[in-house]
Write a protein that holds these residues in place. Structure first.
Motif, mmCIF file in Angstrom:
data_model
loop_
_atom_site.group_PDB
_atom_site.id
_atom_site.type_symbol
_atom_site.label_atom_id
_atom_site.label_comp_id
_atom_site.label_asym_id
_atom_site.label_seq_id
_atom_site.Cartn_x
_atom_site.Cartn_y
_atom_site.Cartn_z
ATOM 1 N N ASN A 115 0.828 -1.205 0.000
ATOM 2 C CA ASN A 115 0.000 0.000 0.000
ATOM 3 C C ASN A 115 0.857 1.246 0.000
ATOM 4 O O ASN A 115 1.855 1.323 0.727
ATOM 5 N N LYS A 116 0.422 2.222 -0.793
ATOM 6 C CA LYS A 116 1.053 3.532 -0.750
ATOM 7 C C LYS A 116 0.343 4.325 0.334
ATOM 8 O O LYS A 116 -0.813 4.702 0.184
ATOM 9 N N GLU A 117 1.042 4.539 1.447
ATOM 10 C CA GLU A 117 0.459 5.205 2.606
ATOM 11 C C GLU A 117 0.430 6.726 2.423
ATOM 12 O O GLU A 117 -0.468 7.402 2.879
ATOM 13 N N ALA A 118 1.459 7.249 1.799
ATOM 14 C CA ALA A 118 1.614 8.683 1.569
ATOM 15 C C ALA A 118 2.667 8.826 0.477
ATOM 16 O O ALA A 118 3.353 7.849 0.155
ATOM 17 N N PRO A 119 2.824 10.005 -0.100
ATOM 18 C CA PRO A 119 3.870 10.164 -1.121
ATOM 19 C C PRO A 119 5.236 9.717 -0.580
ATOM 20 O O PRO A 119 5.662 10.149 0.494
ATOM 21 N N GLY A 120 5.873 8.801 -1.284
ATOM 22 C CA GLY A 120 7.182 8.319 -0.883
ATOM 23 C C GLY A 120 7.172 7.292 0.239
ATOM 24 O O GLY A 120 8.223 6.898 0.733
ATOM 25 N N ARG A 121 5.995 6.839 0.661
ATOM 26 C CA ARG A 121 5.910 5.868 1.758
ATOM 27 C C ARG A 121 5.042 4.682 1.324
ATOM 28 O O ARG A 121 3.853 4.841 1.049
ATOM 29 N N ILE A 122 5.644 3.515 1.312
ATOM 30 C CA ILE A 122 4.958 2.286 0.901
ATOM 31 C C ILE A 122 5.147 1.242 1.992
ATOM 32 O O ILE A 122 6.244 1.085 2.521
ATOM 33 N N THR A 123 4.094 0.531 2.335
ATOM 34 C CA THR A 123 4.212 -0.601 3.245
ATOM 35 C C THR A 123 4.042 -1.887 2.445
ATOM 36 O O THR A 123 3.232 -1.960 1.518
ATOM 37 N N PHE A 124 4.833 -2.895 2.804
ATOM 38 C CA PHE A 124 4.807 -4.185 2.125
ATOM 39 C C PHE A 124 4.841 -5.252 3.207
ATOM 40 O O PHE A 124 5.712 -5.247 4.065
ATOM 41 N N GLN A 125 3.865 -6.162 3.152
ATOM 42 C CA GLN A 125 3.800 -7.270 4.102
ATOM 43 C C GLN A 125 3.556 -8.563 3.339
ATOM 44 O O GLN A 125 2.659 -8.618 2.488
ATOM 45 N N SER A 126 4.339 -9.571 3.657
ATOM 46 C CA SER A 126 4.200 -10.869 2.998
ATOM 47 C C SER A 126 4.324 -11.983 4.027
ATOM 48 O O SER A 126 5.199 -11.945 4.892
ATOM 49 N N ARG A 127 3.423 -12.957 3.920
ATOM 50 C CA ARG A 127 3.446 -14.170 4.747
ATOM 51 C C ARG A 127 3.220 -15.363 3.829
ATOM 52 O O ARG A 127 2.158 -15.474 3.205
ATOM 53 N N ARG A 128 4.206 -16.255 3.750
ATOM 54 C CA ARG A 128 4.068 -17.433 2.895
ATOM 55 C C ARG A 128 3.009 -18.359 3.477
ATOM 56 O O ARG A 128 2.994 -18.633 4.677
ATOM 57 N N THR A 129 2.104 -18.839 2.618
ATOM 58 C CA THR A 129 1.002 -19.706 3.036
ATOM 59 C C THR A 129 1.017 -21.045 2.306
ATOM 60 O O THR A 129 0.098 -21.833 2.482
ATOM 61 N N GLN A 130 2.023 -21.297 1.492
ATOM 62 C CA GLN A 130 2.117 -22.525 0.699
ATOM 63 C C GLN A 130 2.147 -23.745 1.619
ATOM 64 O O GLN A 130 3.056 -23.853 2.453
ATOM 65 N N PRO A 131 1.169 -24.643 1.515
ATOM 66 C CA PRO A 131 1.190 -25.856 2.348
ATOM 67 C C PRO A 131 2.485 -26.641 2.139
ATOM 68 O O PRO A 131 2.946 -26.799 1.012
ATOM 69 N N GLY A 132 3.090 -27.079 3.233
ATOM 70 C CA GLY A 132 4.300 -27.878 3.162
ATOM 71 C C GLY A 132 5.573 -27.093 2.910
ATOM 72 O O GLY A 132 6.645 -27.670 2.821
ATOM 73 N N SER A 133 5.470 -25.781 2.781
ATOM 74 C CA SER A 133 6.634 -24.949 2.502
ATOM 75 C C SER A 133 7.215 -24.397 3.797
ATOM 76 O O SER A 133 6.526 -24.275 4.805
#
Length: 141
Positions: A115-133
Motif C-alpha cells: 500500500n502507498k500510505e503517503a507520497p514516498g511511503r509504501i508498506t509491504f507485508q508478505s506471509r508465505r502460506t504454501q502448504p508444506g513450505s
C-alpha cells in the motif's frame, strides 16, 4: 535459457545481505557457481508490484496488478552471470501455478499486501502460506 516471461514491476525495493559463500552453497545447485563481490555472496529480497505479466510470446494480455516477493542470490553457469531464485512468493495463485509449470521456478503462495500510505511511503507485508513450505515473511516500510 531464454526467459518465457515478460514482466514489468513498479515500486521496487531491493534489500541485500552479504553472506559467506559457504553459507549460501547448500541452497544452490552444485552445477552453479556462487557469484561474489568483494568475496561475499549476496542474498537479495525484492519486493515489488507487478503491473504487467505475460508469456513473452503472447503480446496481448489482460491487465495485471499484484504484489510479489522474490528471494534470490547471484550465480554463474559456464561463466555467464544470472540469478538463482530461492522462492518467488505471490498471491496471484493462477500466475504462480502457470509460472511454476512453465518455468519450474519455485513459486509459492503467500498473503501479500502493498500500500502507498503517503507520497514516498509504501508498506509491504508478505506471509508465505504454501502448504508444506518453509515459513517466510517480510514486513517493510
Amino acid at each position: 535459457m531464454e526467459n518465457p516471461f515478460y514482466t514489468v514491476g513498479e515500486d521496487v525495493l531491493f534489500i541485500h545481505w552479504p553472506m559467506d559463500p559457504q553459507q549460501v552453497r547448500p541452497f544452490v545447485p552444485s552445477i552453479l557457481d556462487i557469484d561474489t563481490f568483494d568475496d561475499q555472496a549476496w542474498v537479495t529480497a525484492v519486493a515489488y508490484r507487478v503491473v504487467e505479466a505475460r508469456f513473452a510470446a503472447i503480446k496481448a494480455t489482460p491487465a495485471r496488478d499484484f504484489p510479489q516477493l522474490n528471494f534470490r542470490t547471484y550465480a554463474r553457469l559456464d561463466g555467464a552471470s544470472g540469478v538463482y531464485f530461492f522462492t518467488l512468493d505471490t498471491n496471484d495463485i493462477l500466475g504462480g501455478m502457470l509460472g511454476k509449470l512453465v518455468s519450474h521456478l519455485p513459486f509459492k503462495q503467500a498473503e501479500i499486501s502493498m500500500n502507498k500510505e503517503a507520497p514516498g511511503r509504501i508498506t509491504f507485508q508478505s506471509r508465505r502460506t504454501q502448504p508444506g513450505s518453509s515459513p517466510g515473511s517480510l514486513d517493510v516500510e
